[in-house]
Design a protein around this motif. Structure first.
Motif, mmCIF file in Angstrom:
data_model
loop_
_atom_site.group_PDB
_atom_site.id
_atom_site.type_symbol
_atom_site.label_atom_id
_atom_site.label_comp_id
_atom_site.label_asym_id
_atom_site.label_seq_id
_atom_site.Cartn_x
_atom_site.Cartn_y
_atom_site.Cartn_z
ATOM 1 N N GLY A 195 -11.778 3.990 -10.126
ATOM 2 C CA GLY A 195 -10.410 4.441 -10.347
ATOM 3 C C GLY A 195 -9.580 4.525 -9.083
ATOM 4 N N GLY A 196 -10.220 4.704 -7.915
ATOM 5 C CA GLY A 196 -9.458 4.788 -6.673
ATOM 6 C C GLY A 196 -8.597 3.562 -6.411
ATOM 7 N N PRO A 197 -9.176 2.361 -6.380
ATOM 8 C CA PRO A 197 -8.347 1.162 -6.201
ATOM 9 C C PRO A 197 -7.312 0.984 -7.307
ATOM 10 N N LEU A 198 -7.646 1.404 -8.544
ATOM 11 C CA LEU A 198 -6.672 1.298 -9.630
ATOM 12 C C LEU A 198 -5.465 2.197 -9.378
ATOM 13 N N ALA A 199 -5.714 3.381 -8.819
ATOM 14 C CA ALA A 199 -4.603 4.271 -8.489
ATOM 15 C C ALA A 199 -3.703 3.645 -7.428
ATOM 16 N N ILE A 200 -4.317 3.049 -6.410
ATOM 17 C CA ILE A 200 -3.535 2.381 -5.363
ATOM 18 C C ILE A 200 -2.748 1.213 -5.949
ATOM 19 N N LEU A 201 -3.402 0.443 -6.815
ATOM 20 C CA LEU A 201 -2.731 -0.690 -7.448
ATOM 21 C C LEU A 201 -1.539 -0.235 -8.277
ATOM 22 N N GLY A 202 -1.718 0.837 -9.044
ATOM 23 C CA GLY A 202 -0.617 1.330 -9.875
ATOM 24 C C GLY A 202 0.561 1.809 -9.046
ATOM 25 N N VAL A 203 0.269 2.529 -7.970
ATOM 26 C CA VAL A 203 1.349 3.047 -7.119
ATOM 27 C C VAL A 203 2.104 1.907 -6.443
ATOM 28 N N ILE A 204 1.371 0.965 -5.858
ATOM 29 C CA ILE A 204 2.029 -0.147 -5.165
ATOM 30 C C ILE A 204 2.826 -0.991 -6.154
ATOM 31 N N GLY A 205 2.265 -1.223 -7.349
ATOM 32 C CA GLY A 205 3.005 -1.984 -8.356
ATOM 33 C C GLY A 205 4.300 -1.295 -8.748
ATOM 34 N N GLY A 206 4.246 0.028 -8.928
ATOM 35 C CA GLY A 206 5.460 0.769 -9.263
ATOM 36 C C GLY A 206 6.476 0.725 -8.140
ATOM 37 N N GLU A 207 6.006 0.824 -6.896
ATOM 38 C CA GLU A 207 6.934 0.764 -5.769
ATOM 39 C C GLU A 207 7.529 -0.629 -5.616
ATOM 40 N N THR B 144 10.335 6.270 9.780
ATOM 41 C CA THR B 144 10.427 5.627 8.470
ATOM 42 C C THR B 144 9.065 5.146 7.990
ATOM 43 N N GLY B 145 8.290 4.574 8.912
ATOM 44 C CA GLY B 145 6.965 4.102 8.547
ATOM 45 C C GLY B 145 6.061 5.227 8.077
ATOM 46 N N TRP B 146 6.078 6.351 8.778
ATOM 47 C CA TRP B 146 5.242 7.483 8.383
ATOM 48 C C TRP B 146 5.734 8.118 7.090
ATOM 49 N N THR B 147 7.044 8.066 6.850
ATOM 50 C CA THR B 147 7.562 8.552 5.571
ATOM 51 C C THR B 147 7.043 7.701 4.423
ATOM 52 N N HIS C 124 7.312 -0.440 -1.253
ATOM 53 C CA HIS C 124 8.707 -0.774 -0.957
ATOM 54 C C HIS C 124 8.808 -1.550 0.349
ATOM 55 N N GLU C 125 8.003 -1.147 1.348
ATOM 56 C CA GLU C 125 8.003 -1.846 2.635
ATOM 57 C C GLU C 125 7.478 -3.272 2.472
ATOM 58 N N LEU C 126 6.433 -3.444 1.670
ATOM 59 C CA LEU C 126 5.888 -4.779 1.432
ATOM 60 C C LEU C 126 6.896 -5.665 0.710
ATOM 61 N N PHE C 127 7.573 -5.102 -0.281
ATOM 62 C CA PHE C 127 8.558 -5.884 -1.028
ATOM 63 C C PHE C 127 9.720 -6.304 -0.118
ATOM 64 N N THR C 128 10.171 -5.381 0.741
ATOM 65 C CA THR C 128 11.263 -5.702 1.657
ATOM 66 C C THR C 128 10.840 -6.780 2.655
ATOM 67 N N ALA C 129 9.606 -6.667 3.170
ATOM 68 C CA ALA C 129 9.115 -7.664 4.124
ATOM 69 C C ALA C 129 8.988 -9.033 3.468
ATOM 70 N N ALA C 130 8.507 -9.070 2.219
ATOM 71 C CA ALA C 130 8.379 -10.346 1.518
ATOM 72 C C ALA C 130 9.748 -10.967 1.262
ATOM 73 N N THR C 131 10.715 -10.135 0.922
ATOM 74 C CA THR C 131 12.076 -10.642 0.681
ATOM 75 C C THR C 131 12.680 -11.231 1.946
ATOM 76 N N GLY D 199 8.021 4.109 0.520
ATOM 77 C CA GLY D 199 6.629 3.856 0.179
ATOM 78 C C GLY D 199 6.156 2.534 0.779
ATOM 79 N N ILE D 200 4.838 2.373 0.873
ATOM 80 C CA ILE D 200 4.274 1.127 1.425
ATOM 81 C C ILE D 200 4.633 -0.058 0.536
#
Length: 287
Positions: free
Chosen positions: A210-222, A79-82, A232-239, A229-230
């Protein structure tokens, strides 16, 4: 004749000695920086381990030992690697699409002054909207799958690349273009000798921004809506108030950022050498 030969040989030896001393000094400086970085990281981890609990709330900051266990568990599960593969794909795809769109927009509007004057205020207005605020709209259009995260990332990257390319073209020295044309140069000569060297530095600066902005956009969307996705994993861990897993996810994001920045730095150095600008940059740093 023999005296001249000996003098030339002595000068060559002196130059070789100086070159060797410069290289050894550079290696020593690099080694010192690496050692100091490792020392700072080690000191931070020790203070974190010692202060977690007595000084800082352990439920909020966890401990390095607990984070290492959570990271090992995350990397040891399918799951982590996915999650890692999903986030990495979204970042690369969003970054690539954003670079392509921003480059084309910058070249077109920078090459056609009338189009630039018409569309630049409109682009500035759209760019003023926070990209994360557009995330719900993209989710409505593309769903909670990877495409919505790719679009969010591409949007942030495209504007950064566009402005750097567009302003780079506007700052291109007209005198150099005219000199090349007077000497019989055609469009491809102007492109090779004036446009590309002028745009190289701002373009690669845009990529690194733009590299960090791409990471920020993806994580924000997840964070907003996703099934993996990472982010989603962060949001679940925070919850779940799972601080070790939260920090483990952040470490993975840091590693992704370092890898992306390393690749872009390598491409930057290679491109500048091919354009003959590497020596100019090194001289500028030396001064």
């Amino acid at each position: 004749m023999a005296t001249a030969t000996r003098s030339a040989e002595s000068k060559t030896e002196v130059k070789a000695t100086r070159t060797g001393n410069v290289r050894n000094s550079a290696w020593r400086g690099t080694a010192l920086v690496v050692v100091l970085r490792i020392a700072v990281i080690a000191l931070t981890l020790v203070l974190w381990q010692v202060m977690s609990g007595p000084v800082l709330p352990e439920y909020a900051v966890s401990k390095p030992t607990d984070v290492s266990h959570a990271l090992w568990k995350l990397l040891g599960s399918s799951t982590g690697w996915t999650d890692i593969k999903t986030t990495a794909f979204e970042i690369v795809a969003g970054f690539g699409i954003g670079v392509a769109i921003g480059t084309v927009m910058g070249l077109v509007l920078g090459s056609v002054p009338l189009a630039g004057r018409v569309f630049e205020p409109l682009i500035a207005a759209v760019n003023g909207i926070p990209k994360i605020a557009l995330a719900p709209l993209f989710l409505l259009f593309f769903g909670i799958g990877p495409m919505s995260k790719i679009t969010i990332a591409a949007t942030g990257v495209a504007f950064v690349v566009f402005y750097n390319v567009y302003l780079g073209l506007r700052l291109r020295e007209r005198e150099l273009v005219e000199i090349v044309q007077v000497m019989g140069g055609r469009r491809h000569h102007v492109l090779s000798y004036v446009t590309l060297p002028t745009l190289a530095a701002p373009f690669f600066a845009a990529l690194k921004t733009g590299g960090p902005l791409a990471i920020l956009g993806v994580i924000g969307g997840e964070f907003i809506a996703s099934t993996d996705g990472i982010g989603h994993e962060l949001f679940t861990a925070a919850t779940n108030l799972d601080a070790p897993t939260e920090f483990a996810g952040l470490i993975i994001l840091v590693v992704m950022t370092l890898i992306l920045n390393g690749i872009l730095s390598g491409l930057d150095t290679l491109a500048l050498k091919r354009l003959g600008l590497g020596d100019r940059r090194s001289k500028g740093r030396g001064n």
